[in-house]
Design an enzyme around this catalytic site. Structure first.
Site, PDB file in Angstrom:
ATOM      1  CG  HIS A 187      67.287  20.471  22.510  1.00 22.53           C
ATOM      2  ND1 HIS A 187      67.678  21.485  21.674  1.00 22.53           N
ATOM      3  CD2 HIS A 187      68.366  19.642  22.626  1.00 22.53           C
ATOM      4  CE1 HIS A 187      68.920  21.277  21.263  1.00 22.53           C
ATOM      5  NE2 HIS A 187      69.356  20.144  21.836  1.00 22.53           N
TER       6      HIS A 187
ATOM      7  CD  GLU B  45      48.094   0.224  41.716  1.00 19.62           C
ATOM      8  OE1 GLU B  45      48.121  -0.667  42.611  1.00 19.62           O
ATOM      9  OE2 GLU B  45      48.139   1.436  41.970  1.00 19.62           O
TER      10      GLU B  45
ATOM     11  N   GLY C 204      60.494  -2.957  49.118  1.00 18.42           N
ATOM     12  CA  GLY C 204      60.102  -2.998  47.707  1.00 18.42           C
ATOM     13  C   GLY C 204      61.063  -2.241  46.807  1.00 18.42           C
TER      14      GLY C 204
ATOM     15  CE  LYS D 119      49.487   1.170  48.194  1.00 16.99           C
ATOM     16  NZ  LYS D 119      50.289   0.117  48.819  1.00 16.99           N
TER      17      LYS D 119
END
Ligand code: F6P
Length: 544
Positions: free
Chosen positions: A383, A212, A266, A511
């Site tokens: 809500h 990505e 990470g 992946k």
């Protein structure tokens, strides 16, 4: 490690589940006027109110005994001192070093890591101050007004969450944009808004191999080169990574490289150079206040007896909810819109860490591990999905989080938010009995038939457990404490379950399968058996 379920501590909790675990919070409060005092703690200018958790003193004591028996004290010590507790990757886990006292010494593989940590922080400072002061400029000599962080997972979620949470602290001259997703629309939206000459890209990827990030970064680089030429890359692109070779290939200038280390996972990395975009957005002083807040929680975690230790208590209450009350999800409900990405951040932190089914030794776990974490800010959530939480059959624990003071100039609005936050926590705990429902309907003048018909629909069983973390205001120091609180809570639970909270093998398979399909999606006619039908639709519907 010996069988968790056979330990006397676990067995004691099983027995307590039968005696105390079915008690109703309504009765626990009615029978004990001191419940709030006994089941809340106030330290570090943060209130941790767990009086609405379904625990009694014996349960709490038994949970603490369990933590002791599982060696939590030793494990905390091991983590902070650089022990190799990420056993599958044979790594130390030292995100805490990134926010440690500058004077400390922390040795990994015979080397003190603190000089490198300090040097990196100074590199960040020089760069951030250079950008803010107009000394670091683009290729056409314009100052930078926009920063685009390109990264995903731990190289994005913390940056986004902190930048949103601390919007009030942003530097007025800089707008931070974050691009993570693979489909291109986020990138397109950002590129359509910014001006190449005044835009700085931060490519943030620990490995510098993430599909990505690299594919988005390549498009961004081309977009820049098309407008400003090849020379612009070294002036407009900086990177955060451990992978020098890949940064060479991307033409990241050596002075524009911000390093990190394999002992920073990470999802624990916003304290490292991954925080560069945060610092660019709000300045080093606020970034360092964030580190300071985390350090306060680190010290508390190391030094405080378990019965008053926030991450330990939070982790153990989670164990009780997950393994004994069998609640399989945790809804995180901040009553401050600025924390609207906090649940998303926690999803990676908690679910990537504790979403494991084997122990450190590779044996199948004996009980459930990480719960599903999700959530939205209140009162929006009220809500939307609160109906299910109040009256549905799903089994969820709740974490309410709220500042007393508004993150805007509208304190009256925050007072309303707080009333809703506390009111909802009360309603979840106490419920609404048949008697109360009947009484209400009678008082409203309803006839007997209507009362009979509506009463079951009005019932709230209650006994939905929740915690409340309350603090004065959402500032950088408080946010640092809050993030570190959840980091350590995740660690506590991993120690009880004997799982590795610091690897993530589970993300690899998907992946790999996806990588193998990239060329198939390009040319659907090459689809293997089993995917031909599906790829046929891709071919049929893709606009040439
Ligand atoms: O999703 C898996 C993962 O490895 C995360 O753990 C990590 O935060 C993310 O990908 C991004 O990785 P990198 O920073 O190496 O691009």
């Amino acid at each position: 490690m010996s069988s968790l379920l056979q330990t006397p501590e676990w067995q004691a909790l099983n027995a307590l589940m039968l005696s105390d675990g079915t008690l109703h919070l309504r009765d626990l409060f009615a029978d004990n006027p001191q419940r709030f005092e006994q089941f809340s703690r106030c330290d570090m200018e943060m209130l941790f109110d767990f009086s609405r958790q379904r625990v009694t003193q014996p349960i709490l004591q038994a949970l603490i005994k369990l933590a002791e028996a599982r060696g939590l004290k030793e494990q905390i010590r091991a983590m902070f001192s650089g022990g190799v507790i990420n056993t599958t990757e044979r790594r130390a886990v030292l995100h805490t070093a990134l926010r440690a006292d500058a004077g400390r010494k922390i040795v990994v593989n015979g080397q003190d890591v603190m000089p490198a940590v300090r040097a990196n922080l100074e590199h960040m400072r020089a760069f951030v101050e250079g950008v803010h002061g107009g000394r670091v400029r683009g290729v056409t000599d314009q100052t930078f007004t926009d920063v685009v962080n390109i990264g995903i997972g731990g190289s994005d979620l913390g940056v986004v969450m902190v930048n949103e949470a601390l919007a009030r602290y942003r530097h007025p001259g800089i707008t931070l944009h974050c691009v993570s997703n693979i489909d291109g629309s986020q990138l397109a939206d950002v590129l359509s808004k910014v001006n190449a000459a005044s835009t700085l890209f931060v490519v943030c990827s620990k490995t510098f191999t993430t599909l990505e990030t690299l594919s988005n970064a390549k498009i961004a680089r081309q977009w820049l080169v098309d407008q400003l030429g090849d020379d612009a890359v070294s002036r407009h692109f900086v990177a955060v990574s451990t992978n020098d070779q890949a940064m060479d290939a991307f033409q990241i200038a050596p002075e524009n490289r911000f390093t990190m280390w394999d002992w920073v996972g990470g999802r624990y990395s916003l304290w490292s150079s991954v925080g560069l975009s945060i610092a660019l957005s709000m300045g080093m002083a606020h970034f360092e206040a964030l580190l300071h807040g985390a350090r306060i929680m680190d010290e508390h975690f190391q030094q405080t007896p378990f019965e008053n230790n926030y991450p330990v208590l939070m982790g153990l209450l989670g164990i009780w909810n997950r393994n004994f009350l069998e609640l399989d999800s945790l809804a995180v409900l901040p009553y401050d819109q600025r924390l609207h990405r906090f649940a998303a951040y926690l999803q990676q932190l908690d679910m990537e860490s504790n979403g494991k089914r084997v122990t450190h030794g590779g044996e199948p776990v004996e009980c459930d591990t990480g719960a599903v974490v999700w959530g939205e800010p209140g009162s929006n959530a009220q809500h939307s999905f609160f109906q299910l939480l109040h009256q549905g059959t799903a089994r969820t624990a709740l974490d309410f989080i709220a500042p007393v003071n508004a993150s805007s100039d509208y304190q009256g609005q925050q007072n309303l938010a707080l009333a809703n936050c506390i009111g909802q926590a009360q309603a979840f705990a106490l419920g609404y009995t048949e008697q109360e429902a009947r009484h209400e309907l009678t008082a409203r003048g309803m006839d007997t038939e209507t009362i009979e018909r509506l009463t079951p629909h009005k019932l709230h069983l209650g006994n939905r457990p929740s915690s409340l973390v309350l603090f004065a205001r959402l500032d950088p120091t408080t946010l640092g404490k809050l993030i570190a609180l959840y980091e350590h809570k995740v660690f506590v639970q991993s120690v009880i379950w004997d799982i590795n909270a610091f690897d993530q093998w589970g993300v690899e398979l998907g992946k790999k399968v996806a990588d193998a399909l990239v060329s198939v999606v390009e040319r659907p006619e090459t689809a293997p058996d089993g995917l031909q039908g599906l790829m046929g639709y891709v071919k049929r519907w893709r606009t040439p």
